[in-house]
Design an enzyme around this catalytic site. Structure first.
Site, PDB file in Angstrom:
ATOM      1  N   CYS A 114       0.815  -1.220   0.000  1.00 36.95           N
ATOM      2  CA  CYS A 114       0.000   0.000   0.000  1.00 36.95           C
ATOM      3  C   CYS A 114       0.845   1.265   0.000  1.00 36.95           C
ATOM      4  CB  CYS A 114      -0.955   0.001   1.189  1.00 36.95           C
ATOM      5  SG  CYS A 114      -2.129  -1.371   1.173  1.00 36.95           S
ATOM      6  N   HIS A 251      -3.356   7.430   1.874  1.00 32.55           N
ATOM      7  CA  HIS A 251      -3.731   6.093   1.424  1.00 32.55           C
ATOM      8  C   HIS A 251      -5.141   5.819   1.924  1.00 32.55           C
ATOM      9  CE1 HIS A 251      -3.968   1.891   0.743  1.00 32.55           C
ATOM     10  NE2 HIS A 251      -3.754   1.531   2.001  1.00 32.55           N
ATOM     11  N   ASN A 281     -10.045  -0.011  -0.374  1.00 34.72           N
ATOM     12  CA  ASN A 281      -8.586   0.045  -0.327  1.00 34.72           C
ATOM     13  C   ASN A 281      -8.037  -0.547  -1.629  1.00 34.72           C
ATOM     14  OD1 ASN A 281      -5.851  -0.278   0.143  1.00 34.72           O
ATOM     15  ND2 ASN A 281      -6.085  -1.106   2.199  1.00 34.72           N
TER      16      ASN A 281
END
Length: 324
Positions: A114, A251, A281
């Site tokens: 990520c 993020h 996500n």
């Protein structure tokens, strides 16, 4: 004069299939309310059968080229952040290079889960500043739906697929924080936290792709602390603080993490780009996706100071300060 890597184009792509939270109620002990309350996610996009990470990335790249009024061979390099490549090799970057018709330059992938886009953007900035490349395409692209355990309600409802792309160009600056372009970056990792977020397979261990595993509560605590510290570090390197920030582009993992980090940084949520409700996500794709959406919505404007920060498996985390 100082060479800066300035954003001159941005674009994104999302697969056609939209998956609302209610779809998971048919196969899991969960509800739309449960997912929204704990993550802020309302829907996400899943790639179609046969739709690969390089395909998503190529669409985002094409959109960024159009936004910048460039053609593929105006680009010197492609840096792709992904943890879900089409194949073990070659790189997704070279596949995108072929798909968009780019016949020169070079491409390679970066893997920091990520946090991947932050790492890729930092590498791309170094290529520009060192003179290795004049224009670099930086892409985050993922098909995390391919590594989900659909029986694990704690993880499979959180992730989605998508891609975002930025084009950086070498431009002269005055060497001050008023320059457009990447101003600073801060990268970190600590392998002691590996078990908090990982995939339980791989070429040299199992010969399979494996499924994602996560320890949610411990990861949450680490995320807020580390995202706050890395964002602060990136700003401090160039003598700035949170009061100078126009937008945080975090993020997009979990609304609670986003809110907790913004609070610790002293930045109101009105100055945070939030897309987690629509995309879930998307790992390395989430920051460029959010940037592209922020531009499309008229929020992010030329001259704005942005701080982008992310944390992912490894653990790996980092932040970039840039003036749009």
């Amino acid at each position: 004069m100082t060479t800066r890597a300035v954003v001159i184009g941005v674009g994104h792509y999302l697969p056609e299939r939209v998956v609302p939270n209610s779809e998971f109620e048919q196969s899991l002990d969960t509800t739309d309310e449960w997912i929204r309350t704990r993550s802020g996610i309302e829907r996400r996009h899943f790639a179609a059968e046969g739709e690969t990470t390089s395909m998503l990335g190529a669409q985002a790249a094409t959109a960024a080229l159009k936004n910048a009024c460039l053609v593929p061979d105006d680009i010197d390099a492609i840096v792709v952040a992904t943890s879900t490549p089409d194949l073990t090799f070659p790189s997704v970057a070279t596949m995108i290079q072929e798909k968009i018709g780019m016949t020169r330059g070079f491409g390679f992938d970066v893997q920091a889960v990520c946090a991947g886009f932050i790492y890729a953007l930092t590498n791309a900035n170094a290529l520009v500043v060192s003179g290795q490349a004049k224009r670099v395409m930086v892409i985050g692209a993922e098909t995390f739906s391919r590594i989900m355990d659909w029986t694990d309600r704690a993880t499979c409802v959180l992730f989605g697929d998508g891609a975002g792309a930025l084009i950086l160009e070498a431009q002269d600056g005055d060497g001050t924080t008023q320059d457009r372009g990447v101003l600073s970056s801060d990268l970190n990792s600590d392998g002691r936290y590996r078990d908090m977020l990982y995939v339980d397979g791989g070429v040299s261990s199992t010969g399979t792709s494996g499924k994602l595993r996560m320890q949610g509560n411990p990861l949450f605590r680490q995320a807020v602390e580390k995202l706050t510290s890395t964002a602060t570090a990136a700003l401090t390197k160039v003598g700035l603080d949170d009061s100078a920030v126009d937008w945080i582009v975090p993020h997009q993992a979990n609304i609670r993490i986003i809110q907790g980090t913004a609070k610790k940084l002293g930045v109101p949520m009105e100055r945070v780009i939030v897309t987690v409700q629509d995309h879930g996500n998307t790992s390395a794709a989430s920051i460029p996706l959010a940037m592209s959406v922020g531009v499309a919505q008229g929020k992010i404007k030329k001259g704005d100071l942005l701080v982008a920060e992310a944390i992912g498996g490894g653990l790996a985390w980092g932040a970039v300060a840039l003036r749009w």
